[in-house]
Write a protein that holds these residues in place. Structure first.
Motif, mmCIF file in Angstrom:
data_model
loop_
_atom_site.group_PDB
_atom_site.id
_atom_site.type_symbol
_atom_site.label_atom_id
_atom_site.label_comp_id
_atom_site.label_asym_id
_atom_site.label_seq_id
_atom_site.Cartn_x
_atom_site.Cartn_y
_atom_site.Cartn_z
ATOM 1 N N GLN A 53 1.005 -1.312 0.031
ATOM 2 C CA GLN A 53 0.108 0.076 0.125
ATOM 3 C C GLN A 53 0.984 1.176 -0.092
ATOM 4 O O GLN A 53 1.908 1.349 0.762
ATOM 5 C CB GLN A 53 -0.705 0.191 1.143
ATOM 6 N N GLY A 54 0.572 1.999 -0.862
ATOM 7 C CA GLY A 54 1.266 3.284 -0.987
ATOM 8 C C GLY A 54 2.464 3.555 -1.779
ATOM 9 O O GLY A 54 3.028 4.625 -2.346
ATOM 10 N N GLU A 55 2.941 2.277 -2.236
ATOM 11 C CA GLU A 55 4.307 2.206 -3.208
ATOM 12 C C GLU A 55 3.850 2.691 -4.473
ATOM 13 O O GLU A 55 2.872 2.431 -5.238
ATOM 14 C CB GLU A 55 4.518 0.668 -3.288
ATOM 15 N N ALA A 56 4.548 3.384 -5.106
ATOM 16 C CA ALA A 56 4.546 3.851 -6.663
ATOM 17 C C ALA A 56 5.046 2.556 -7.513
ATOM 18 O O ALA A 56 6.059 1.924 -7.270
ATOM 19 C CB ALA A 56 5.505 4.986 -6.971
ATOM 20 N N ILE A 57 3.866 2.256 -8.298
ATOM 21 C CA ILE A 57 3.930 0.821 -8.937
ATOM 22 C C ILE A 57 3.882 0.945 -10.644
ATOM 23 O O ILE A 57 4.128 0.155 -11.361
ATOM 24 C CB ILE A 57 3.134 -0.198 -8.370
ATOM 25 N N ALA A 58 3.417 2.078 -10.987
ATOM 26 C CA ALA A 58 2.978 2.285 -12.520
ATOM 27 C C ALA A 58 3.107 3.840 -12.611
ATOM 28 O O ALA A 58 3.358 4.456 -11.698
ATOM 29 C CB ALA A 58 1.854 1.874 -12.489
#
Length: 130
Positions: A53-58
């Motif tokens: 949760q909260g991680e930049a992934i795209a």
């Protein structure tokens, strides 16, 4: 797919929709697509990628800017919307009807806690000025 009235929103302008298949469908808010302008490109996360949760992934890019897409919940990326890959501009046409990817939550107890940390539409609208 539910309506935005049942969606949960992150401060980073992603929406999360817990569907009957127990997957969380993820997209961007109307506020986000308006701020971006004409969407030109979407760099999706990888299938099978574990996210927190909260991680930049795209990344989503427009003629104005590029913006990170963050995971609204923790889990595994299990589906990507191929329509968005082929025609990213559809996000501008219907931001609440176009999902970007689906997350299989890590656990139901973690999911409940993480969804509680997100905002409902009323709170998000006030916070985002949408």
């Amino acid at each position: 797919m539910n309506t935005q009235d049942t969606f949960k929103f992150a401060e980073t302008h992603e929406w999360a929709d817990l569907e009957t298949d127990d997957l969380v469908w993820v997209g961007i808010s109307n506020h986000a697509q308006e701020a971006l302008g004409d969407v030109m490109f979407f760099q999706a996360p990888k299938l099978g990628q574990q996210v927190k949760q909260g991680e930049a992934i795209a990344v989503i890019e427009s003629v104005k800017a590029a913006s990170d897409i963050h995971a609204p919940v923790s889990g595994e990326i299990i589906a990507l919307n191929e329509e968005v890959d082929a025609s990213p501009e559809i996000v501008n046409e219907n931001p609440y009807g176009v999902w970007l990817f689906k997350i299989k939550p890590t656990s139901q107890s973690d999911l409940a806690s993480e969804l509680d940390q997100l905002m409902d539409l009323d709170k998000y609208s006030t916070t985002a000025g949408a």
